[in-house]
Structure formats: C-alpha cells, structure tokens
Design an enzyme around this catalytic site. Structure first.
Site, PDB file in Angstrom:
ATOM      1  N   GLY A   1     -11.148  -2.671  -1.567  1.00 14.58           N
ATOM      2  CA  GLY A   1     -11.212  -3.995  -2.190  1.00 14.58           C
ATOM      3  C   GLY A   1     -11.688  -4.003  -3.627  1.00 14.58           C
ATOM      4  CB  SER A   2     -11.920  -1.523  -6.360  1.00 10.86           C
ATOM      5  OG  SER A   2     -10.612  -1.101  -6.634  1.00 10.86           O
ATOM      6  CG  ASN A   3      -6.933  -3.866  -7.700  1.00 11.99           C
ATOM      7  OD1 ASN A   3      -6.762  -4.088  -8.888  1.00 11.99           O
ATOM      8  ND2 ASN A   3      -6.617  -2.699  -7.132  1.00 11.99           N
TER       9      ASN A   3
ATOM     10  NE  ARG B   1       6.605  -4.221  10.019  1.00 11.40           N
ATOM     11  CZ  ARG B   1       5.599  -3.452   9.567  1.00 11.40           C
ATOM     12  NH1 ARG B   1       4.669  -3.959   8.805  1.00 11.40           N
ATOM     13  NH2 ARG B   1       5.536  -2.174   9.885  1.00 11.40           N
TER      14      ARG B   1
ATOM     15  CG  HIS C   1       3.376  -0.167  -6.300  1.00  5.81           C
ATOM     16  ND1 HIS C   1       3.245   0.177  -4.966  1.00  5.81           N
ATOM     17  CD2 HIS C   1       4.000   0.882  -6.896  1.00  5.81           C
ATOM     18  CE1 HIS C   1       3.776   1.360  -4.764  1.00  5.81           C
ATOM     19  NE2 HIS C   1       4.246   1.810  -5.920  1.00  5.81           N
TER      20      HIS C   1
ATOM     21  CG  ASN D   1       1.676  -5.582  -4.029  1.00  2.02           C
ATOM     22  OD1 ASN D   1       0.531  -5.448  -3.579  1.00  2.02           O
ATOM     23  ND2 ASN D   1       2.530  -4.575  -4.074  1.00  2.02           N
TER      24      ASN D   1
ATOM     25  CD  GLU E   1      -4.312   0.002  -9.369  1.00  4.32           C
ATOM     26  OE1 GLU E   1      -4.560  -0.812  -8.463  1.00  4.32           O
ATOM     27  OE2 GLU E   1      -4.057   1.188  -9.145  1.00  4.32           O
TER      28      GLU E   1
ATOM     29  CG  ASP F   1       5.887  -1.058  -3.172  1.00  2.68           C
ATOM     30  OD1 ASP F   1       5.092  -2.005  -3.021  1.00  2.68           O
ATOM     31  OD2 ASP F   1       5.732   0.051  -2.646  1.00  2.68           O
TER      32      ASP F   1
HETATM   33  C1  GRF Z   1      -4.734   0.047  -5.461  1.00  2.00           C
HETATM   34  O1  GRF Z   1      -4.424   1.255  -6.084  1.00  2.00           O
HETATM   35  C2  GRF Z   1      -3.539  -0.869  -5.460  1.00  2.00           C
HETATM   36  O2  GRF Z   1      -2.717  -0.696  -6.566  1.00  2.00           O
HETATM   37  C3  GRF Z   1      -2.802  -0.441  -4.211  1.00  2.00           C
HETATM   38  O3  GRF Z   1      -3.792  -0.116  -3.277  1.00  2.00           O
HETATM   39  C4  GRF Z   1      -4.991   0.237  -3.965  1.00  2.00           C
HETATM   40  C5  GRF Z   1      -6.051  -0.686  -3.455  1.00  2.00           C
HETATM   41  O4  GRF Z   1      -7.314  -0.391  -3.955  1.00  2.00           O
HETATM   42  N1  GRF Z   1      -1.898  -1.470  -3.777  1.00  2.00           N
HETATM   43  P1  GRF Z   1      -8.501  -1.426  -3.769  1.00  2.00           P
HETATM   44  O5  GRF Z   1      -8.605  -1.709  -2.269  1.00  2.00           O
HETATM   45  O6  GRF Z   1      -8.152  -2.653  -4.545  1.00  2.00           O
HETATM   46  O7  GRF Z   1      -9.705  -0.733  -4.295  1.00  2.00           O
END
Ligand code: GRF
Length: 212
Positions: free
Chosen positions: A12-14, A61, A105, A103, A170, A141
């Site tokens: 969850g860093s993003n 799914r 990527h 999203n 990112e 993607d």
């Molecule tokens: C990131 O590299 C994102 O681009 C990809 O999955 C990873 C998730 O990282 N879709 P985080 O959970 O946001 O740290």
C-alpha cells in the site's frame, strides 16, 4: 469535492502516497481483497474506513467482482483507484466503472503489461524504464494513458533497485493524476482519449546512459 475509493492488496505504498498528498478529494474508503494487506492498518490509523473482501471466499471471479462492485458503490465514489490491487477484473466490472477506474502499472505501457516488469526490462536490456497511470479498460494493463514517468536503467540495477527507484516516481505521478481527475483538469472523452484542459506542457528528454 470528489470522492475516491482505493483498492489495495498488499504493502500500500501508493495508497499511502495518495493519503499524504493532500488531494482535493475525500478518501471514502480503502478496500482490500486480502485481510493481511499492510496498507489496511495504515489507512485505519488515519481514520479512513476500510473493508476486506477476500476473493478466496468466492467461487468465481464474476461473483467476487459483483460483490466488490456492491461494496464500492456503498461509498458512491467518483473514482476507483487501483493501488497495487493484484486481481484481474472481469469485463463486467470494468464496464461498470469505465471512466472512473484508474490503475498504476510499473512499466512504460504498452511495454511490459503483466507481471515481473522490472526483471523483464532488465532482461531486454532497455535503458529507460518507467510507470504508467491509465484508465482501466477490458484489456489487461491497457487503456487510455494519463501520465507516465521514465527513469534510467543503471548498469548495476537489479529488479529490486530498479523497482525501488521507480516506486518513488510512482508515488509522484499517481498523486498528480488523481489531483487532475478530481479537479476535472483531465477527462476521458467519448473517443476514449484523455483530454487535458491545460495547454502548457513541460518535460525534458531523458538520455540513458547520459550524453557526454
Ligand atoms: C506498484 O509497483 C504498482 O505499480 C503495482 O503494484 C505495486 C504496488 O505497490 N501495480 P504498493 O502496494 O503501492 O506499495
């Protein structure tokens, strides 16, 4: 004020970068398909509503996606932000949220869709790698691109060092993309193209290795 829901599966860093970015929107909830996603605790500590919907508990799914859609719609979000959400979404789900679903990527799409993007870039010997924020379409993607960041691949890079350097970028581009969307400075038009309401553009060439 726009409302967003963030979907995560792990670290969850993003998500954290979005929460820290002081965005012009309400973060209505963080939803995970895994109860052990570390990002959930971070969101909870910040007082953000969280929900867990474990995909393993659904036979197909489509059933999982239908329940996920219901869970999301409780919050009536303007945008659904995938931030390391490691599930392929069914065509029906994508259709339902088309234009609202974005999203990030870790590659310069359309190169390296799918998994293991950093290692594949290294194996191919590319000199520039990057990340892409895009609207989600039915093809995995793919989908209209909002913003990309490019970084040089350095001689001694491993998949780990490359991914770490890219992650910092990112975090920057995802916050920028969500800000644009929430301020309606970026929109998806009827031809599935991304329109920008600003005309001034800045950016620099990236040489890798650098020119002497
Ligand atoms: C990131 O590299 C994102 O681009 C990809 O999955 C990873 C998730 O990282 N879709 P985080 O959970 O946001 O740290």
């Amino acid at each position: 004020m726009k409302k967003i829901v963030i979907l995560i599966s792990g670290r969850g860093s993003n998500m954290q970068a979005l929460l820290a970015a002081n965005l012009p929107c309400t973060i209505a909830a963080v939803i995970s398909n895994r109860a052990d996603a570390q990002g959930l605790q971070v969101a909870q500590k910040l007082g953000i509503a969280t929900a867990v919907l474990e995909h393993k508990q659904f036979a197909t799914r489509e059933l999982f996606d239908a329940e996920l859609a219901k869970t999301i719609e409780v919050y009536r979000p303007d945008f659904v932000v995938l931030a390391g959400f490691m599930r392929i979404l069914s065509a029906g789900f994508v259709q339902r949220f088309y234009g609202k679903l974005i999203n990030i990527h870790p590659s310069l799409l359309p190169a390296y869709a799918g998994m293991h993007t950093h290692q594949r870039a290294l194996d191919d010997g590319v000199k520039i790698h990057g990340c892409t924020v895009h609207f989600v379409s039915a093809a995995l993607d793919h989908g209209p691109i909002i913003i990309q960041a490019a970084i040089p691949v350095l001689q001694d890079d491993s998949a780990v060092t490359l991914s770490q350097r890219l992650l910092a970028e990112e975090h920057r581009v995802y916050a920028q993309a969500v800000r644009w969307l929430c301020l309606e400075q970026v929109t998806l038009n009827a031809q599935n193209k991304v329109d920008f309401c600003f005309t001034k553009q800045i950016g620099h060439a990236l040489f890798s290795p650098g020119l002497e």
